[in-house]
Enzyme design. Structure first.
Site, PDB file in Angstrom:
ATOM      1  N   HIS A 280       8.254   3.160   9.529  1.00 30.78           N
ATOM      2  CA  HIS A 280       7.656   2.252  10.669  1.00 30.78           C
ATOM      3  C   HIS A 280       6.420   2.900  11.179  1.00 30.78           C
ATOM      4  O   HIS A 280       6.560   4.050  11.595  1.00 30.78           O
ATOM      5  CB  HIS A 280       8.879   2.216  11.598  1.00 30.78           C
ATOM      6  CG  HIS A 280       8.611   1.207  12.885  1.00 30.78           C
ATOM      7  ND1 HIS A 280       8.714  -0.240  12.410  1.00 30.78           N
ATOM      8  CD2 HIS A 280       8.074   1.431  13.911  1.00 30.78           C
ATOM      9  CE1 HIS A 280       8.383  -0.880  13.574  1.00 30.78           C
ATOM     10  NE2 HIS A 280       8.049  -0.005  14.634  1.00 30.78           N
TER      11      HIS A 280
ATOM     12  N   SER B 111       0.909  -1.182   0.087  1.00 31.34           N
ATOM     13  CA  SER B 111       0.321  -0.194   0.009  1.00 31.34           C
ATOM     14  C   SER B 111       0.858   1.247   0.018  1.00 31.34           C
ATOM     15  O   SER B 111       0.486   2.280  -0.581  1.00 31.34           O
ATOM     16  CB  SER B 111      -0.910   0.096   1.163  1.00 31.34           C
ATOM     17  OG  SER B 111      -0.454   0.181   2.371  1.00 31.34           O
ATOM     18  N   ASN B 112       2.066   1.282   0.539  1.00 28.54           N
ATOM     19  CA  ASN B 112       2.930   2.609   0.395  1.00 28.54           C
ATOM     20  C   ASN B 112       3.401   2.541  -0.770  1.00 28.54           C
ATOM     21  O   ASN B 112       3.566   3.696  -1.191  1.00 28.54           O
ATOM     22  CB  ASN B 112       4.077   2.304   1.421  1.00 28.54           C
ATOM     23  CG  ASN B 112       3.896   2.804   2.896  1.00 28.54           C
ATOM     24  OD1 ASN B 112       3.698   3.794   3.284  1.00 28.54           O
ATOM     25  ND2 ASN B 112       3.425   1.723   3.849  1.00 28.54           N
TER      26      ASN B 112
ATOM     27  N   LYS C  27      13.226  -8.083   5.777  1.00 29.79           N
ATOM     28  CA  LYS C  27      14.450  -8.962   6.034  1.00 29.79           C
ATOM     29  C   LYS C  27      15.531  -7.872   6.307  1.00 29.79           C
ATOM     30  O   LYS C  27      15.474  -6.674   6.046  1.00 29.79           O
ATOM     31  CB  LYS C  27      14.970  -9.595   4.833  1.00 29.79           C
ATOM     32  CG  LYS C  27      14.147 -10.819   4.448  1.00 29.79           C
ATOM     33  CD  LYS C  27      14.190 -11.846   5.460  1.00 29.79           C
ATOM     34  CE  LYS C  27      13.616 -13.134   5.097  1.00 29.79           C
ATOM     35  NZ  LYS C  27      13.600 -13.993   6.292  1.00 29.79           N
TER      36      LYS C  27
END
Ligand code: GRF
Length: 199
Positions: free
Chosen positions: A108, A14-15, A90
């Site tokens: 974040h 979505s980003n 990762k």
């Protein structure tokens, strides 16, 4: 001049979608373009999203790419100047971090340094906010270093925690802010990069 960015993502994307919409809809916000999307999962929806926008999409296998030679090779071959992590689960190998000093960002879904680090992703972040009883949370964009969620903070946006909230309602309020903050923060970093590269 537009900086070539790669978006690294493991999931729904979505980003990435928000970044592409920002670039499509913006007048004059053209300091960067998405030149590649890279995932650690070959079936990640984010790769399909990239392909549908005619963006080069690649899957890598971090379990066989310990020092990041494959990832670095991909970034080099695609002449990537800035890397934007968007839900990439990762750790980035040290040589890759070293190749992009001040040019590798992450978003974040909390006000770092609160609720970051190993295992703190997805709904767990918002559950932690609730269980501690924080009255606000937010979004952080930061530079990437070799530890999860630890590099220098570039931008933050506060989001209130409301009395009736559960982790899912917080998650959607925070995600909506990510979609505003991240494309614009990348724009600023890219504009500064372009200025430096001009000289
Ligand atoms: C976002 O909440 C981001 O903050 C975190 O991972 C999630 C990725 O979501 N790092 P999406 O794949 O961009 O929808």
């Amino acid at each position: 001049m537009r900086a070539r960015i790669a978006v690294l993502a493991s999931g729904r994307g979505s980003n990435l979608k928000a970044i592409l919409e920002y670039l499509d809809g913006s007048s004059g916000h053209d300091s960067y373009e998405v030149a590649a999307v890279i995932s650690n999962k070959s079936d990640a929806p984010v790769l399909e999203l990239a392909r549908s926008g005619n963006i080069a999409a690649f899957a890598i296998d971090p379990s066989t790419d310990g020092e990041g030679a494959e990832l670095l090779g991909l970034l080099d071959r695609n002449r990537i100047e800035i890397v934007a992590l968007a839900g990439y689960l990762k750790k980035i190998p040290r040589p890759v971090v070293a190749a992009y000093p001040g040019r590798m960002l992450n978003v974040h879904p909390s006000l770092l340094p609160a609720h970051g680090g190993t295992g703190m992703y997805g709904i767990r972040v918002h559950e932690a906010v609730l269980s501690i009883g924080d009255s606000e949370t937010g979004v952080t964009v930061h530079m990437v270093d070799t530890e999860y969620d630890r590099g220098p903070i570039v931008a933050q946006w506060r989001v209130p925690v409301l009395p009736d909230d559960d982790a899912h309602s917080i998650a959607s309020r925070v995600l909506a802010v990510e979609h505003i903050l991240y494309p614009r923060t990348i724009d600023i970093v890219a504009a500064l990069y372009n200025l430096r590269s001009d000289n």
